[in-house]
Design an enzyme around this catalytic site. Structure first.
Site, PDB file in Angstrom:
ATOM      1  N   ARG A  44      73.940  40.409  44.476  1.00 37.17           N
ATOM      2  CA  ARG A  44      75.112  40.106  44.542  1.00 37.17           C
ATOM      3  C   ARG A  44      76.534  39.992  43.410  1.00 37.17           C
ATOM      4  NH1 ARG A  44      74.596  35.463  49.261  1.00 37.17           N
ATOM      5  NH2 ARG A  44      74.872  37.133  51.820  1.00 37.17           N
ATOM      6  N   LYS A  91      65.444  33.906  65.300  1.00 34.81           N
ATOM      7  CA  LYS A  91      66.395  32.954  66.184  1.00 34.81           C
ATOM      8  C   LYS A  91      67.048  34.275  67.359  1.00 34.81           C
ATOM      9  CE  LYS A  91      67.556  30.597  62.592  1.00 34.81           C
ATOM     10  NZ  LYS A  91      68.053  29.567  62.424  1.00 34.81           N
ATOM     11  N   GLY A 107      70.644  39.025  57.155  1.00 28.76           N
ATOM     12  CA  GLY A 107      69.721  38.958  55.733  1.00 28.76           C
ATOM     13  C   GLY A 107      68.741  39.504  55.372  1.00 28.76           C
ATOM     14  N   GLY A 150      75.832  36.396  57.643  1.00 32.27           N
ATOM     15  CA  GLY A 150      77.023  35.679  59.438  1.00 32.27           C
ATOM     16  C   GLY A 150      77.608  36.129  59.800  1.00 32.27           C
TER      17      GLY A 150
HETATM   18  P1  ADP Z   1      67.810  38.648  59.756  1.00 29.89           P
HETATM   19  O1  ADP Z   1      68.434  37.124  58.677  1.00 29.89           O
HETATM   20  O2  ADP Z   1      68.049  40.054  59.532  1.00 29.89           O
HETATM   21  O3  ADP Z   1      69.671  38.123  60.674  1.00 29.89           O
HETATM   22  P2  ADP Z   1      66.869  36.879  61.152  1.00 29.89           P
HETATM   23  O4  ADP Z   1      66.885  35.701  60.356  1.00 29.89           O
HETATM   24  O5  ADP Z   1      67.088  36.262  62.366  1.00 29.89           O
HETATM   25  O6  ADP Z   1      67.315  38.180  60.943  1.00 29.89           O
HETATM   26  O7  ADP Z   1      65.000  36.820  61.223  1.00 29.89           O
HETATM   27  C1  ADP Z   1      64.142  37.356  60.234  1.00 29.89           C
HETATM   28  C2  ADP Z   1      62.952  36.563  60.643  1.00 29.89           C
HETATM   29  O8  ADP Z   1      61.698  36.443  61.775  1.00 29.89           O
HETATM   30  C3  ADP Z   1      62.193  37.024  59.615  1.00 29.89           C
HETATM   31  O9  ADP Z   1      61.691  35.856  57.957  1.00 29.89           O
HETATM   32  C4  ADP Z   1      60.692  37.456  59.488  1.00 29.89           C
HETATM   33  O10 ADP Z   1      59.262  36.827  59.560  1.00 29.89           O
HETATM   34  C5  ADP Z   1      60.746  36.342  60.949  1.00 29.89           C
HETATM   35  N1  ADP Z   1      59.763  36.930  62.294  1.00 29.89           N
HETATM   36  C6  ADP Z   1      59.539  38.689  62.882  1.00 29.89           C
HETATM   37  N2  ADP Z   1      58.871  38.265  64.095  1.00 29.89           N
HETATM   38  C7  ADP Z   1      58.778  37.583  64.399  1.00 29.89           C
HETATM   39  C8  ADP Z   1      57.489  36.809  65.222  1.00 29.89           C
HETATM   40  N3  ADP Z   1      57.215  37.582  66.210  1.00 29.89           N
HETATM   41  N4  ADP Z   1      58.054  35.856  64.703  1.00 29.89           N
HETATM   42  C9  ADP Z   1      58.216  34.699  64.478  1.00 29.89           C
HETATM   43  N5  ADP Z   1      58.862  35.069  63.236  1.00 29.89           N
HETATM   44  C10 ADP Z   1      58.839  36.014  63.385  1.00 29.89           C
HETATM   45 MG    MG Z   2      67.706  35.431  58.123  1.00 32.75          MG
END
Ligand code: ADP
Ligand code: MG
Length: 387
Positions: free
Chosen positions: A35, A201, A344, A367
């Site tokens: 950043r 999530k 992220g 976000g």
């Molecule tokens: P982003 O930050 O790109 O929006 P998220 O915060 O929604 O993504 O999710 C990222 C996390 O999801 C990672 O830390 C990864 O380890 C976790 N993840 C991916 N697949 C699974 C799974 N099958 N079970 C649990 N966690 C998972």
């Molecule tokens: Mg995330």
């Protein structure tokens, strides 16, 4: 079109520059300075144009006095002092006489970093509630306001929306890049447009799914969130991650868009076993998409003209569970598909797996980009004057 940093003259002017310098810091050491690096173009432009540069940024969240020492911008100041080719100063105060004196003493082309804007949240959440007195005070310290903090543009805070209302304003280079790239990929009319969703999530992402489903041709769903979809179809998901509050959402959207949503046909469990989706047992925890799913997803992906990715396909941070995510990125790279990555952890996975240069754009705002992809407007950008 919003006014940008290029629309003003800066000779001798006091410029309030809002950056997103919210970097991860452990024991006073910056563990990832992305950043800071991303903010340099804007900071250097103002220095080169002889502005007196006054930088505001938040760092983490401040709820108690205790939070202050873990969330000081001092390490960021030290890093900028090292990088920038000018005098850089730090104000421990976010308001008051000593800050005002430092600004009075600032010379053209010099930089002052003000302590974490959220220190003002201790009494009455002044920064986060966009308090008018605080906005007016900060605005009084400058002649022009430039907002380059894309990562906070989904928030309406004193240091972005508040000051924008009171000073001539524009967006910085990073903000311009982020918004231009997002607008470009979302607004062009090329198809197939494929959305890839994963991550942990589903609750963070239902709005993104709802907004994109009518615009895209297919949504490929992997990661942890696929298990909530599978469970909603009465498939046994063993002990995989699930969000029971969103079962109904999944049912509804699958019902409406059966042909558009593509789910995994096999998974890799935490014990490294490959299981067909109809053969998951009670103790299995799904950690990645399986080889047949990779085949299914990449076959669809290859034809894409445009891709938006939000969320990794598996627990990519753990050794052995990044194959699905890697296969998707490899397919995009080999077929040279115009792809935007938001989120992220998704951005982190791209860097970790070595695909940084394979994409059209990797968004720096978690976000903010989610809100944008949900179809919402971003108040920090909306408030900036039009050209
Ligand atoms: P982003 O930050 O790109 O929006 P998220 O915060 O929604 O993504 O999710 C990222 C996390 O999801 C990672 O830390 C990864 O380890 C976790 N993840 C991916 N697949 C699974 C799974 N099958 N079970 C649990 N966690 C998972
Ligand atoms: Mg995330």
């Amino acid at each position: 079109m919003k006014k940008t940093i290029k629309d003003y003259e800066y000779q001798g002017k006091r410029v309030i520059l809002r950056c997103d310098l919210n970097v991860p810091i452990e024991n006073g050491i910056i563990t990832d300075n992305t950043r800071i690096k991303e903010s340099l173009e804007t900071i250097n432009y103002l220095i080169d144009n002889n502005a007196k540069v006054i930088i505001l940024s938040h760092l983490g969240k401040i709820k108690t006095e205790e939070d202050k020492k873990d969330n000081t911008l001092y390490p960021v100041y030290l890093e900028l002092k090292k990088i920038l080719d000018t005098n850089v100063y730090f104000s421990e105060e976010t308001s008051g006489k000593s800050l005002e004196d430092k600004i009075s003493n600032l010379k053209e082309g010099e930089v002052l970093i003000i302590e974490n804007t959220r220190y003002e949240d201790i009494e009455g959440k002044k920064e986060s509630s966009c308090d008018e007195t605080l906005s007016t005070y900060w605005a009084s310290l400058g002649d022009v306001y430039i907002n380059d903090a894309y990562g906070t543009s989904h928030r309406s805070h004193a240091s972005n929306v508040g000051i924008s209302k009171l000073l001539p304003n524009g967006i910085g280079f990073l903000m311009e890049k982020e918004t231009t790239k997002l607008d470009e990929i979302m607004n062009e009319n090329t198809h197939p447009f494929i959305v890839i969703m994963g991550g942990k999530k589903i609750s963070d992402k239902t709005l993104v799914i709802e907004n994109l489903i009518d615009k895209c041709d297919k949504i490929l769903i992997g990661g942890g969130m696929c298990f909530t979809f599978l469970k909603s179809m009465d498939i046994n998901i063993g002990s995989s991650i699930v969000d029971d509050d969103n079962i109904e959402f999944c049912k509804k959207i699958l019902n409406e868009y059966k042909d558009k949503i593509i789910l995994p046909v096999d998974i890799v469990t935490s014990n490294n076993e490959i299981k067909n989706i109809n053969n998951i047992s009670k103790n299995d925890v799904g950690y990645d998409i399986g080889p047949k799913t990779i085949e299914l997803f990449t076959k669809i992906l290859k034809e894409a003209k445009r891709v938006v990715i939000n969320g990794p396909m598996g627990v990519f941070e753990k050794e052995g569970f990044s194959k699905g995510t890697d296969a998707i990125y490899k397919c995009i790279k080999e077929n040279n598909i115009k792809t935007l990555v938001g989120g992220g952890d998704s951005a982190a996975s791209v860097n970790l797996l070595g695909y940084k240069d394979a994409f059209f754009h990797i968004s720096t705002g978690g976000g903010a980009t989610l809100e944008y992809l949900s179809g919402k407007s971003l108040p920090g950008i909306d408030i900036i004057e039009d050209k």
